[in-house]
Enzyme design. Structure first.
Site, PDB file in Angstrom:
ATOM      1  N   ILE A  30       0.843  -1.135  -0.179  1.00 31.29           N
ATOM      2  CA  ILE A  30      -0.110   0.010   0.242  1.00 31.29           C
ATOM      3  C   ILE A  30       0.835   0.839   0.301  1.00 31.29           C
ATOM      4  O   ILE A  30       0.741   2.330  -0.490  1.00 31.29           O
ATOM      5  CB  ILE A  30      -0.879   0.282   1.249  1.00 31.29           C
ATOM      6  CG1 ILE A  30      -1.981   0.901   0.964  1.00 31.29           C
ATOM      7  CG2 ILE A  30      -0.071   0.844   3.067  1.00 31.29           C
ATOM      8  CD1 ILE A  30      -3.198   0.341   1.990  1.00 31.29           C
ATOM      9  N   GLN A  93       9.779  -4.427  11.019  1.00 33.34           N
ATOM     10  CA  GLN A  93       8.382  -4.898  10.970  1.00 33.34           C
ATOM     11  C   GLN A  93       7.340  -4.735  11.182  1.00 33.34           C
ATOM     12  O   GLN A  93       7.136  -4.182  13.152  1.00 33.34           O
ATOM     13  CB  GLN A  93       8.546  -7.060  11.330  1.00 33.34           C
ATOM     14  CG  GLN A  93       7.382  -7.100  11.189  1.00 33.34           C
ATOM     15  CD  GLN A  93       7.354  -8.783  11.629  1.00 33.34           C
ATOM     16  OE1 GLN A  93       8.802  -9.478  12.244  1.00 33.34           O
ATOM     17  NE2 GLN A  93       6.751 -10.305  10.962  1.00 33.34           N
ATOM     18  N   HIS A  99       6.029 -11.948   5.566  1.00 27.18           N
ATOM     19  CA  HIS A  99       5.957 -11.440   4.300  1.00 27.18           C
ATOM     20  C   HIS A  99       7.444 -11.304   4.326  1.00 27.18           C
ATOM     21  O   HIS A  99       8.520 -10.442   4.999  1.00 27.18           O
ATOM     22  CB  HIS A  99       5.210 -10.160   4.444  1.00 27.18           C
ATOM     23  CG  HIS A  99       5.530  -9.286   5.559  1.00 27.18           C
ATOM     24  ND1 HIS A  99       5.112  -9.018   6.729  1.00 27.18           N
ATOM     25  CD2 HIS A  99       6.115  -8.045   5.684  1.00 27.18           C
ATOM     26  CE1 HIS A  99       5.394  -8.065   7.511  1.00 27.18           C
ATOM     27  NE2 HIS A  99       6.190  -6.881   6.747  1.00 27.18           N
TER      28      HIS A  99
HETATM   29  P1  5GP Z   1       7.437  -4.658   7.727  1.00 29.25           P
HETATM   30  O1  5GP Z   1       7.470  -2.638   7.847  1.00 29.25           O
HETATM   31  O2  5GP Z   1       6.232  -5.190   8.870  1.00 29.25           O
HETATM   32  O3  5GP Z   1       8.282  -5.541   6.685  1.00 29.25           O
HETATM   33  O4  5GP Z   1       5.667  -4.583   5.751  1.00 29.25           O
HETATM   34  C1  5GP Z   1       4.590  -4.364   6.801  1.00 29.25           C
HETATM   35  C2  5GP Z   1       4.589  -4.037   4.685  1.00 29.25           C
HETATM   36  O5  5GP Z   1       2.597  -4.080   4.687  1.00 29.25           O
HETATM   37  C3  5GP Z   1       4.529  -2.514   4.686  1.00 29.25           C
HETATM   38  O6  5GP Z   1       5.440  -2.298   3.729  1.00 29.25           O
HETATM   39  C4  5GP Z   1       2.970  -1.338   4.364  1.00 29.25           C
HETATM   40  O7  5GP Z   1       3.231  -0.694   3.398  1.00 29.25           O
HETATM   41  C5  5GP Z   1       1.978  -3.021   4.225  1.00 29.25           C
HETATM   42  N1  5GP Z   1       0.698  -2.373   4.534  1.00 29.25           N
HETATM   43  C6  5GP Z   1       0.818  -2.279   6.171  1.00 29.25           C
HETATM   44  N2  5GP Z   1      -0.575  -2.247   6.342  1.00 29.25           N
HETATM   45  C7  5GP Z   1      -1.104  -2.650   4.818  1.00 29.25           C
HETATM   46  C8  5GP Z   1      -2.149  -2.374   3.786  1.00 29.25           C
HETATM   47  O8  5GP Z   1      -3.862  -2.043   4.587  1.00 29.25           O
HETATM   48  N3  5GP Z   1      -2.628  -3.212   2.715  1.00 29.25           N
HETATM   49  C9  5GP Z   1      -1.275  -3.029   1.743  1.00 29.25           C
HETATM   50  N4  5GP Z   1      -1.161  -3.668   0.777  1.00 29.25           N
HETATM   51  N5  5GP Z   1       0.179  -3.161   3.014  1.00 29.25           N
HETATM   52  C10 5GP Z   1      -0.157  -2.820   4.105  1.00 29.25           C
END
Ligand code: 5GP
Ligand code: ZN
Length: 113
Positions: A30, A93, A99
């Site tokens: 997103i 994270q 992911h």
């Molecule tokens: P992290 O920071 O945990 O490694 O990555 C989480 C990712 O999920 C981030 O890059 C963030 O932009 C994405 N993300 C968070 N909420 C949503 C959502 O509701 N939809 C989508 N498509 N991505 C999301």
């Protein structure tokens, strides 16, 4: 379970889904950090890499193969791309369902921040 990515898997929250099979789901991030930024997630809820079991090895391998295939389809395989998994808050994270980020379409610098 109050997990954002499980809700996307269950179609309770919309996402731009690009691939789905019996083990993984792929959708656009997103808040993209590169021209191509996909998230590859297992259908199985696993909170962090720390919770991975030996029996999840096939699943992680399948996520990597999915990233490789997608990179070819997105035409970023030759120029270069990055797959990233952040583990716990100190590494960035924010969603606690593992992911793999697939990032490409621009020059990616090293080291990451
Ligand atoms: P992290 O920071 O945990 O490694 O990555 C989480 C990712 O999920 C981030 O890059 C963030 O932009 C994405 N993300 C968070 N909420 C949503 C959502 O509701 N939809 C989508 N498509 N991505 C999301
Ligand atoms: Zn989940």
């Amino acid at each position: 379970m109050n997990c954002l990515f499980c809700k996307i898997i269950n179609n309770e929250i919309p996402a731009k889904i690009v691939y789905r099979d019996d083990k993984v789901l792929v959708f656009d991030d997103i808040n993209p950090q590169a021209p191509q930024h996909k998230l590859i997630i297992p259908l199985k809820h696993i909170a962090t890499i720390n919770e991975l079991l030996v029996e999840d090895n096939v699943l992680i391998g399948h996520m990597t193969q999915t990233a490789k295939k997608l990179a070819q389809e997105l035409n970023i395989a030759n120029e270069g791309y990055r797959i990233v998994m952040n583990c716990n808050a100190g590494a960035g994270q924010t969603v606690f369902h593992i992911h793999m980020h697939l990032l490409g379409g621009r020059t990616l610098h090293w080291p990451p921040g």
